[in-house]
Scaffold this active site. Structure first.
Site, short mmCIF file in Angstrom:
data_model
loop_
_atom_site.label_atom_id
_atom_site.label_comp_id
_atom_site.label_asym_id
_atom_site.label_seq_id
_atom_site.Cartn_x
_atom_site.Cartn_y
_atom_site.Cartn_z
N LEU A 64 21.83 1.03 32.12
CA LEU A 64 21.61 -0.38 32.43
C LEU A 64 21.51 -0.54 33.95
CD1 LEU A 64 21.42 -3.13 31.02
CD2 LEU A 64 23.89 -3.32 31.17
N SER A 65 20.30 -0.85 34.42
CA SER A 65 20.04 -0.79 35.86
C SER A 65 20.34 -2.10 36.59
CB SER A 65 18.57 -0.43 36.11
OG SER A 65 17.73 -1.50 35.70
N GLY A 66 20.41 -3.19 35.86
CA GLY A 66 20.50 -4.49 36.51
C GLY A 66 19.15 -5.14 36.69
N GLY A 67 18.08 -4.45 36.23
CA GLY A 67 16.74 -5.01 36.27
C GLY A 67 16.35 -5.61 34.93
N ILE A 68 15.18 -6.25 34.89
CA ILE A 68 14.81 -7.04 33.72
C ILE A 68 14.40 -6.16 32.53
CG2 ILE A 68 12.34 -7.34 34.18
CD1 ILE A 68 12.86 -10.37 33.47
N ASP A 69 13.89 -4.95 32.77
CA ASP A 69 13.45 -4.12 31.65
C ASP A 69 14.63 -3.59 30.83
OD1 ASP A 69 10.75 -4.43 32.23
OD2 ASP A 69 10.73 -2.76 33.62
N SER A 70 15.61 -2.98 31.47
CA SER A 70 16.78 -2.52 30.72
C SER A 70 17.56 -3.70 30.18
CB SER A 70 17.67 -1.62 31.59
OG SER A 70 18.18 -2.33 32.70
N LYS A 116 -9.22 3.50 -2.90
CA LYS A 116 -9.64 2.69 -1.76
C LYS A 116 -11.05 3.10 -1.33
CE LYS A 116 -7.65 1.02 2.62
NZ LYS A 116 -6.48 1.15 3.55
N GLU A 139 0.83 -1.21 0.00
CA GLU A 139 0.00 0.00 0.00
C GLU A 139 0.86 1.26 0.00
OE1 GLU A 139 -4.03 1.57 2.33
OE2 GLU A 139 -2.73 0.09 3.28
N CYS A 143 -6.10 -3.46 1.45
CA CYS A 143 -5.82 -3.54 2.90
C CYS A 143 -7.08 -3.68 3.75
CB CYS A 143 -4.98 -2.34 3.34
SG CYS A 143 -4.22 -2.56 4.98
#
Length: 693
Positions: free
Chosen positions: A337-343, A92, A23, A153
């Site tokens: 980088l925090s050491g947590g799972i998100d970063s 369209k 498209e 589409c």
């Protein structure tokens, strides 16, 4: 233009006689308000003129997408061309106007169904084709051997799709040019609709979709497909770094005709309304049976390839990040980088990007090689190429652990080990000096020095001291992102990555303008639950054993002092679990629930382990926190869109940002109903979490 011409060249090289593109392929789907500018349409005609006049576009029927202004109205169109002639312009008819899509803001739907008008062509097209006018509207293309109809589409997703009436009027091949974005677990819906479109009706369905980042929050996830009579026979990649991908198949028109030889279908077809047919003296088939080519190429049923959600997280945001990096012409990424799972998850996605780029280099992808040398190569060494992902990561990915007196040795150690495992250029600093300076400044001006709650301070002091640390991390992140390339003897700057997940954004569990404020956020629309699954997958798939320690750690912001009786934990701070947040988020956005309707649904879903009063308290607490933190959604870092319940205020989730956060009418009604309902809970509270999941 170059990509369109390359796709036509590849299609012809493989023996194709019909080529369908995605498209709005000439402009790209994501022009947004630029579609309202006359320049956009002008340049589209200029590009089309070059395509019409090219050697590549001769001897093949091409379906190409661009905006067209007809009688001063802007339409989203398909332009059908053959041998330097425009055969037809198909606007369209049903526009996408929900979620991430606002097509009605730019385009007008064509409402004259099965009608055509004359469209007068600009002079730059007349100079190439010699044509003054062409048919514009809802018609089909009749070749020597078959009939082709366009479905654009969103039209596939409507209850009364155009392919139904076209198919009853004898159209055997349907083209669908799409600008469909990636969401976790979404591909199945698209595949089933394409299969269903030709299962009862019979026919050949050619589906082309944009692939890549188009300068926005969306990643268009390709997956071009060809279906015949309800069966997928060819499928392209969903996530790829390739600039051009062509999916081809050799098909038998007689299969369509035999599939349609059903009495009830024939009765409906015999009474179907007629479509205008635009005739072209061209045949898609060769007119004779070529046993060598046709039998070798004739495809049978293809087993559709679906990625698991954790694989989608590894691939989609990684491709999006690479497109953004190469198009922004910056030198890499930086993340606190925090050491947590998100970063951690954000960093592993960048590492996944490095893996994809390295694999493309090893395959000899010329465009990726040129991009990677420009971004990460040394100017003096024009032959440099990465040999493994860690080598590339070290050049373009920068991580930094920003510790304070409230940080633990465990998080600092995890951050360092992860950086070593993925090869990032890592720095480690202690920012207590800066935090203390700001705290002392406040004390000097006011005469009062704020204290943490653990040291006898009030809730206001405690929160302010946490926010100081969080916001200073954002300032330091941008300082390092601008100067680290200079420190390493290079030029340019880095893009800062944020790492707030969709559940924390929904709840507002972050500091406004802290290190969640960044240039991009790859996980901003991904739930904590899915991120954990991704990390568990990457531990084995990417050979990163350090990831196990991130999965085992208790999520914590580490912004308050730890005492013998108190350790800060995210879920305790939020007053709800991440699993509960996912449920609240889906009900609020996907199921369109307000406080009362959410309560009525959850009373039934959670009634076996929570009393009506307990459910009421959870729902009210969620809406209170969401409402009072709603203003934070307006400043969310642009995030990769991956989840249907994303609270991204910018176009996807349009709601007020000033609420009466205690919802007096709604909460009163919830309390009244909850008080009158019987308590059906029989499950012990300790088992409730498993039930919610």
């Amino acid at each position: 233009m170059e990509r369109i011409l390359e796709s036509i060249r590849i299609a012809k090289e493989r023996g194709a006689t019909l080529r369908v593109g995605p498209e709005l392929e000439i402009t790209g789907y994501g022009c947004l308000d630029h579609f309202l500018e006359g320049d956009t349409c002008l340049h589209s005609w200029e590009v089309l003129a070059k395509i019409l006049d090219s050697a590549e576009a001769q001897g093949i029927l091409c379906d190409i997408g661009m905006p067209v202004v007809h009688k001063n109205v802007i339409y989203n169109c398909r332009v059908i061309i053959y041998n330097r002639q425009i055969l037809h312009i198909r606007p369209k008819m049903w526009l996408a106007n929900n979620g991430n899509y606002r097509e009605l803001r730019y385009f007008t739907p064509w409402m004259k169904h099965r009608q055509v008008e004359d469209h007068y062509l600009p002079r730059i097209i007349h100079a190439v084709t010699g044509q003054t006018k062409v048919p514009f509207g809802d018609a089909v293309i009749s070749t020597v051997d078959t009939c082709i109809g366009v479905e654009l589409c969103e039209e596939l997703f409507t209850p009364s799709s155009p392919h139904i009436l076209m198919g009853l009027d004898g159209v055997e091949i349907f083209t669908n040019s799409s600008g469909s974005h990636h969401e976790l677990r979404k591909l199945y819906t698209r595949v089933e609709l394409i299969k269903e479109a030709t299962l009862k009706l019979g026919g050949i369905y050619l589906y082309a979709n944009q692939q890549g980042c188009d300068g926005d929050r969306l990643y268009y996830d390709g997956c071009a497909m060809i279906a015949v009579n309800g069966q997928i026979v060819a499928q392209g990649s969903q996530f790829s770094l390739n600039d051009v991908e062509v999916v081809t198949a050799t098909l038998d028109l007689e299969d369509v005709r035999s599939h349609r030889a059903i009495s009830s279908r024939s009765m409906q077809a015999a009474s179907a309304e007629r479509y205008n047919r635009i005739e072209v003296d061209f045949a898609l088939s060769a007119g004779k049976f070529d046993a060598v080519r046709d039998l070798d190429d004739l495809l049978h049923t293809h087993e559709v390839r679906y990625h698991r959600p954790e694989e989608e997280i590894a691939l989609g945001p990684a491709c999006w990040l690479w497109d953004y990096l190469r198009r922004s012409r910056t030198q890499g990424y930086f993340i606190p980088l925090s050491g947590g799972i998100d970063s951690c998850a954000t960093s592993v996605i960048v590492y996944s990007m490095c893996r994809l780029v390295t694999e493309a280099v090893q395959r000899g992808d010329k465009q990726v090689i040129a991009d990677v040398r420009r971004i990460a190569g040394e100017l003096e060494d024009s032959t440099w190429l990465p040999t493994d992902p860690r080598e590339l990561s070290n050049r373009i990915f920068h991580t930094c652990y920003m510790g304070t007196e409230n940080s633990s040795t465990e998080t600092r150690g995890r951050a360092k080990e992860l950086a070593e495992a993925i090869g990032s250029y890592h720095t480690d600093l202690n920012m207590d000096l800066i935090v203390t300076a700001v705290r002392n400044l406040f004390a000097m001006v006011t005469g009062i020095k704020p204290r943490f709650r653990a040291h006898g301070g009030t809730q206001a002091e405690n929160l302010a001291l946490q926010n100081i640390q969080a916001r200073l991390r954002m300032v330091i992140a941008y300082l390092f992102a601008q100067l680290l390339p200079w420190v390493r003897g290079r030029t340019g700057g880095l893009l800062v990555l944020g790492s707030a997940n969709v559940d924390e954004s929904l709840r507002g569990y972050f500091t406004k303008y802290d290190c969640s404020s960044a240039d991009l956020n790859p996980i901003g629309a991904i739930s904590k639950t899915d991120l954990k699954r991704f990390i568990a997958y990457a531990e084995g798939a990417f050979e990163l054993p350090i990831l196990r320690s991130f999965l085992d750690a208790v999520p914590t912001a580490e912004l308050e002092p730890t005492t013998e009786t108190y350790v800060q934990a995210d879920e305790a701070d939020m007053g709800m679990t991440y699993d509960e947040l996912s449920v609240f988020g889906r009900l609020r956005k996907v199921d369109k629930c307000g406080p009362y309707s959410m309560f009525t649904k959850l009373v039934h879903q959670w009634g076996s382990f929570l009393s009506p009063v307990q459910v009421a308290e959870k729902v009210k607490h969620f809406f209170f926190e969401h409402a009072r933190n709603r203003h934070k959604m307006t400043t969310l870092t642009p995030s990769y869109h991956a989840e249907q319940y994303s609270p991204d205020d910018n176009r996807f989730d349009l709601r007020p940002f000033l609420y009466p956060s205690r919802f007096p009418w709604q909460f009163k009604k919830i309390d009244e109903v909850a008080a009158g309902l019987p308590d059906r809970s029989t499950v012990h509270p300790a088992e409730a979490k498993d039930k919610m999941e």
